[in-house]
Design a protein around this motif. Structure first.
Motif, PDB file in Angstrom:
ATOM      1  N   THR A  39      54.684  49.468  34.216  1.00 22.72           N
ATOM      2  CA  THR A  39      55.021  48.248  33.492  1.00 22.72           C
ATOM      3  C   THR A  39      53.758  47.407  33.487  1.00 22.72           C
ATOM      4  N   GLU A  40      53.250  47.130  32.295  1.00 22.47           N
ATOM      5  CA  GLU A  40      51.986  46.420  32.155  1.00 22.47           C
ATOM      6  C   GLU A  40      52.183  45.149  31.342  1.00 22.47           C
ATOM      7  N   GLN A  41      51.681  44.038  31.870  1.00 22.21           N
ATOM      8  CA  GLN A  41      51.828  42.749  31.210  1.00 22.21           C
ATOM      9  C   GLN A  41      50.672  42.504  30.249  1.00 22.21           C
ATOM     10  N   LEU A  42      51.012  42.122  29.027  1.00 19.80           N
ATOM     11  CA  LEU A  42      50.013  41.762  28.030  1.00 19.80           C
ATOM     12  C   LEU A  42      49.990  40.252  27.873  1.00 19.80           C
ATOM     13  N   ASN A  43      48.813  39.700  27.788  1.00 23.89           N
ATOM     14  CA  ASN A  43      48.651  38.262  27.613  1.00 23.89           C
ATOM     15  C   ASN A  43      49.160  37.822  26.247  1.00 23.89           C
ATOM     16  N   LYS A  44      49.350  36.504  26.078  1.00 22.71           N
ATOM     17  CA  LYS A  44      49.706  35.949  24.784  1.00 22.71           C
ATOM     18  C   LYS A  44      48.624  36.353  23.789  1.00 22.71           C
ATOM     19  N   ASP A  45      49.030  36.771  22.596  1.00 24.13           N
ATOM     20  CA  ASP A  45      48.090  37.220  21.566  1.00 24.13           C
ATOM     21  C   ASP A  45      47.084  38.225  22.130  1.00 24.13           C
ATOM     22  N   GLY A  46      47.530  39.066  23.063  1.00 27.41           N
ATOM     23  CA  GLY A  46      46.619  39.997  23.736  1.00 27.41           C
ATOM     24  C   GLY A  46      46.768  41.432  23.280  1.00 27.41           C
ATOM     25  N   THR A  47      45.665  42.150  23.312  1.00 25.56           N
ATOM     26  CA  THR A  47      45.641  43.573  22.991  1.00 25.56           C
ATOM     27  C   THR A  47      45.040  44.315  24.169  1.00 25.56           C
ATOM     28  N   THR A  48      45.716  45.387  24.596  1.00 27.50           N
ATOM     29  CA  THR A  48      45.224  46.205  25.700  1.00 27.50           C
ATOM     30  C   THR A  48      45.304  47.670  25.306  1.00 27.50           C
ATOM     31  N   SER A  49      44.228  48.395  25.574  1.00 29.49           N
ATOM     32  CA  SER A  49      44.227  49.848  25.397  1.00 29.49           C
ATOM     33  C   SER A  49      44.528  50.474  26.746  1.00 29.49           C
ATOM     34  N   PHE A  50      45.388  51.474  26.736  1.00 28.96           N
ATOM     35  CA  PHE A  50      45.765  52.173  27.956  1.00 28.96           C
ATOM     36  C   PHE A  50      45.253  53.607  27.898  1.00 28.96           C
ATOM     37  N   GLN A  51      44.665  54.057  29.003  1.00 26.55           N
ATOM     38  CA  GLN A  51      44.208  55.431  29.136  1.00 26.55           C
ATOM     39  C   GLN A  51      44.982  56.070  30.276  1.00 26.55           C
ATOM     40  N   GLY A  52      45.726  57.141  29.972  1.00 27.68           N
ATOM     41  CA  GLY A  52      46.551  57.826  30.963  1.00 27.68           C
ATOM     42  C   GLY A  52      45.889  59.094  31.456  1.00 27.68           C
ATOM     43  N   TYR A  53      45.649  59.169  32.767  1.00 26.70           N
ATOM     44  CA  TYR A  53      44.988  60.308  33.397  1.00 26.70           C
ATOM     45  C   TYR A  53      45.956  61.035  34.328  1.00 26.70           C
ATOM     46  N   CYS A  54      45.877  62.349  34.347  1.00 20.44           N
ATOM     47  CA  CYS A  54      46.639  63.161  35.293  1.00 20.44           C
ATOM     48  C   CYS A  54      45.680  63.600  36.391  1.00 20.44           C
ATOM     49  N   ASP A  55      45.858  63.046  37.588  1.00 19.50           N
ATOM     50  CA  ASP A  55      44.965  63.335  38.712  1.00 19.50           C
ATOM     51  C   ASP A  55      45.545  64.440  39.590  1.00 19.50           C
ATOM     52  N   GLY A  56      44.677  65.259  40.167  1.00 17.56           N
ATOM     53  CA  GLY A  56      45.094  66.270  41.133  1.00 17.56           C
ATOM     54  C   GLY A  56      46.005  67.331  40.564  1.00 17.56           C
ATOM     55  N   THR A  57      45.867  67.600  39.268  1.00 22.15           N
ATOM     56  CA  THR A  57      46.751  68.564  38.624  1.00 22.15           C
ATOM     57  C   THR A  57      45.953  69.744  38.098  1.00 22.15           C
TER      58      THR A  57
END
Length: 118
Positions: A39-57
């Motif tokens: 669950t990630e909070q975005l600021n007002k009028d905010g844009t966030t890029s998310f990068q999903g990594y699979c570790d130890g797999t």
């Protein structure tokens, strides 16, 4: 002519100044199990890029992993891409924008990974 040059200079500078206001943050999400939820909070009028990594797999591929970003009302998420530039650090990517000018909002991100290496 001097006025025209001033107007042109200002017109060229405005996009550069506006670009800093809309700069997007990048958040790395690391998962060391087969399924992770964030669950990630975005600021007002905010844009966030998310990068999903699979570790130890085992080797993460587009076929054995996935990422889904879930926006709430007043938010959009797009750009679900699998990025594998050097084959050693592949990741999933999406970008979410909170269009609300009055409140921060939460996006949820689900990341599925291959089974951990033995």
């Amino acid at each position: 002519m001097k006025g025209l040059m001033s107007a042109l200079a200002l017109g060229c500078a405005l996009p550069l100044l506006a670009g800093t206001a809309f700069a997007k943050a990048t958040k790395q999400l690391h998962c060391s199990t087969t399924k992770c939820a964030y669950t990630e909070q975005l600021n007002k009028d905010g844009t966030t890029s998310f990068q999903g990594y699979c570790d130890g797999t085992n080797k993460m591929t587009k076929d054995n992993s996935s990422m889904k970003c879930h926006p709430v009302k007043g938010m959009t998420c797009a750009g679900y891409d699998f990025v594998d530039l050097d084959e050693n650090h592949p990741y999933w990517s999406c970008t979410c924008t909170n269009w609300s000018a009055t409140k921060k909002q939460d996006a949820t991100i689900d990341l599925s990974c291959p089974a951990p290496s033995q």
